[in-house]
Scaffold this active site. Structure first.
Site, PDB file in Angstrom:
ATOM      1  N   GLY B  69       8.466  27.409  16.618  1.00 18.05           N
ATOM      2  CA  GLY B  69       7.720  27.981  15.356  1.00 18.05           C
ATOM      3  C   GLY B  69       8.714  27.738  14.169  1.00 18.05           C
ATOM      4  O   GLY B  69       8.204  28.322  12.975  1.00 18.05           O
ATOM      5  N   GLN B  70       9.939  27.208  14.293  1.00 15.93           N
ATOM      6  CA  GLN B  70      10.667  26.906  12.932  1.00 15.93           C
ATOM      7  C   GLN B  70       9.986  26.075  12.083  1.00 15.93           C
ATOM      8  O   GLN B  70       9.049  25.138  12.299  1.00 15.93           O
ATOM      9  CB  GLN B  70      12.114  26.319  13.179  1.00 15.93           C
ATOM     10  CG  GLN B  70      12.847  27.210  14.177  1.00 15.93           C
ATOM     11  CD  GLN B  70      14.242  26.609  14.647  1.00 15.93           C
ATOM     12  OE1 GLN B  70      14.644  25.366  14.170  1.00 15.93           O
ATOM     13  NE2 GLN B  70      14.614  27.026  15.483  1.00 15.93           N
ATOM     14  N   LYS B  71      10.416  26.313  10.723  1.00 11.22           N
ATOM     15  CA  LYS B  71       9.536  25.866   9.566  1.00 11.22           C
ATOM     16  C   LYS B  71       9.381  24.241   9.907  1.00 11.22           C
ATOM     17  O   LYS B  71       8.212  23.589   9.668  1.00 11.22           O
ATOM     18  CB  LYS B  71      10.034  25.894   8.271  1.00 11.22           C
ATOM     19  CG  LYS B  71       9.041  25.879   7.331  1.00 11.22           C
ATOM     20  CD  LYS B  71       9.415  26.382   6.030  1.00 11.22           C
ATOM     21  CE  LYS B  71       8.482  26.378   5.017  1.00 11.22           C
ATOM     22  NZ  LYS B  71       8.654  26.777   3.692  1.00 11.22           N
ATOM     23  N   SER B  72      10.667  23.602  10.145  1.00 10.26           N
ATOM     24  CA  SER B  72      10.470  22.079  10.412  1.00 10.26           C
ATOM     25  C   SER B  72       9.603  21.683  11.505  1.00 10.26           C
ATOM     26  O   SER B  72       9.045  20.562  11.720  1.00 10.26           O
ATOM     27  CB  SER B  72      11.733  21.571  10.610  1.00 10.26           C
ATOM     28  OG  SER B  72      12.353  22.262  11.766  1.00 10.26           O
ATOM     29  N   LEU B  73       9.113  22.527  12.584  1.00 12.41           N
ATOM     30  CA  LEU B  73       8.484  22.165  13.670  1.00 12.41           C
ATOM     31  C   LEU B  73       6.858  22.478  13.488  1.00 12.41           C
ATOM     32  O   LEU B  73       6.185  21.978  14.368  1.00 12.41           O
ATOM     33  CB  LEU B  73       9.004  23.068  14.858  1.00 12.41           C
ATOM     34  CG  LEU B  73      10.393  22.967  15.222  1.00 12.41           C
ATOM     35  CD1 LEU B  73      10.615  23.817  16.503  1.00 12.41           C
ATOM     36  CD2 LEU B  73      11.059  21.472  15.569  1.00 12.41           C
TER      37      LEU B  73
END
Lengths: 167, 183
Positions: B69-73
């Site tokens: 769920g990290q922003k870059s993902l």
């Protein structure tokens, strides 16, 4: 039906790689004008999948991408794109080859019949097709290939010990 | 084209569901998955890729996909939308500062064409921790009452203690099954 005839049917069934009684089912399935069409395609499909050129295509694909895969529980995001490319490549090849070898090949009709007669595919063919629909099956295919390539599959040669025979 | 679709249809007869677990980073998605799969949830590091587990729930087989769920993902989430029957949207009830972020991402998902038929289960996670926002707060901050296009439900859970997780997923399975497998 007398016994001889029955035996003959069973024998034919084995040879064509589907269970006896399928013929009856097929004729009831609403395609009386082409009763052997489905069997013909399944046979061709099996031929395609065991064909060396097809196997080579699959091996080349696995060779190209297996280094990207690790045997860990979490999957990399890049696996998804590779899986999609695999599905496209394999499906396209199968469809193209079937069009060449089967007169008037109709993919939609075949897929419908395949669904109705899934028992008519033997284990290996179905397993192969399964790698097209199930990511987890695809991943284990790649990992098995990679393990074999790197020689990590169990080598039983080490289990033998050679000792001089004394008389 | 082709085999993939048909094999999926064959599976549909075997009562399988595809469920996507999404939410901001550190919400507890992987912990939820581990809990459902009876695995130890105490040793989890941030997910950078995705996890898949098949979980048997009653007569159903749930194919659960948990994507980092990290922003870059988050831009990769769309690669997992196809054929999704249900979404588990996991919210960190303690991280109230990011609830607006959380709302934006959730509403973006709901507008996705490929997720039109999916049921949405919102899990207000980490209720065992001090400072966890109330169910009403989260419901309001996420503007759930504006969601009229999807079946949804919000449940307070703790993935760490397992509180409420299984019954909440039960609602999702039931909601999907009524759509997929009746008649």
């Amino acid at each position: 039906m007398d016994v001889n005839k029955n035996e003959q049917r069973i024998f034919e069934g084995l040879e064509l790689n589907y269970i006896p009684g399928d013929e009856d089912d097929l004729s009831m399935d609403g395609s009386p004008e082409k009763p052997n069409y489905f069997d013909l395609i399944v046979g061709q499909l099996e031929d395609i999948l065991i064909d060396q050129r097809f196997q080579q295509l699959q091996q080349d694909f696995l060779n190209k991408y297996c280094h990207e895969f690790d045997d860990s529980e979490e999957n990399k995001l890049s696996y998804t794109g590779i899986f999609e490319e695999y599905v496209c490549t394999i499906e396209r090849t199968i469809e193209e080859k079937l069009k060449l070898t089967v007169p008037n090949f109709d993919m939609d009709w075949f897929l419908m019949e395949l669904q109705k007669n899934k028992g008519s595919l033997d284990g290996e063919v179905f397993e192969m097709l399964y790698t097209l629909s199930d990511f987890v099956a695809f991943k284990s295919l790649v990992l098995d290939f990679k393990a074999e390539k790197e020689g990590r599959n169990p080598d039983f040669a080490n289990a033998f010990t050679v000792v001089p025979l004394r008389l | 084209m082709g085999f993939q679709k048909i094999l999926k249809k064959m599976k549909a007869k075997e009562k399988e569901m595809r469920i996507l677990i999404l939410g901001l980073d550190n919400a507890g998605k992987t912990t939820i998955l581990k809990h459902l799969n009876h695995e130890d949830p105490t040793t989890i590091s941030p997910t950078l890729g995705f996890n898949i587990k098949t979980i048997v729930y009653g007569d159903y087989k749930l194919n659960m996909w948990d994507v980092g769920g990290q922003k870059s993902l988050r831009s990769y989430w769309k690669n997992y939308f196809e054929s999704t029957d249900g979404i588990v949207w996991v919210v960190d009830s303690v991280d109230t500062r990011r609830l607006d972020d959380c709302r934006r991402e959730l509403h973006a998902l709901i507008e996705e064409e490929r997720l039109v038929g999916a049921s949405v289960l919102v899990l207000a996670n980490k209720v065992d921790l001090p400072g966890a926002a109330s169910l009403e707060d989260i419901r309001e901050r996420l503007e759930l009452d504006n969601v009229t296009t999807h079946h949804w439900k919000i449940v307070r859970v703790s993935a760490m203690t397992g509180e409420n997780v299984v019954p909440a997923v039960g609602w999702l399975v039931n909601d999907i099954s009524q759509r997929l497998f009746t008649i």
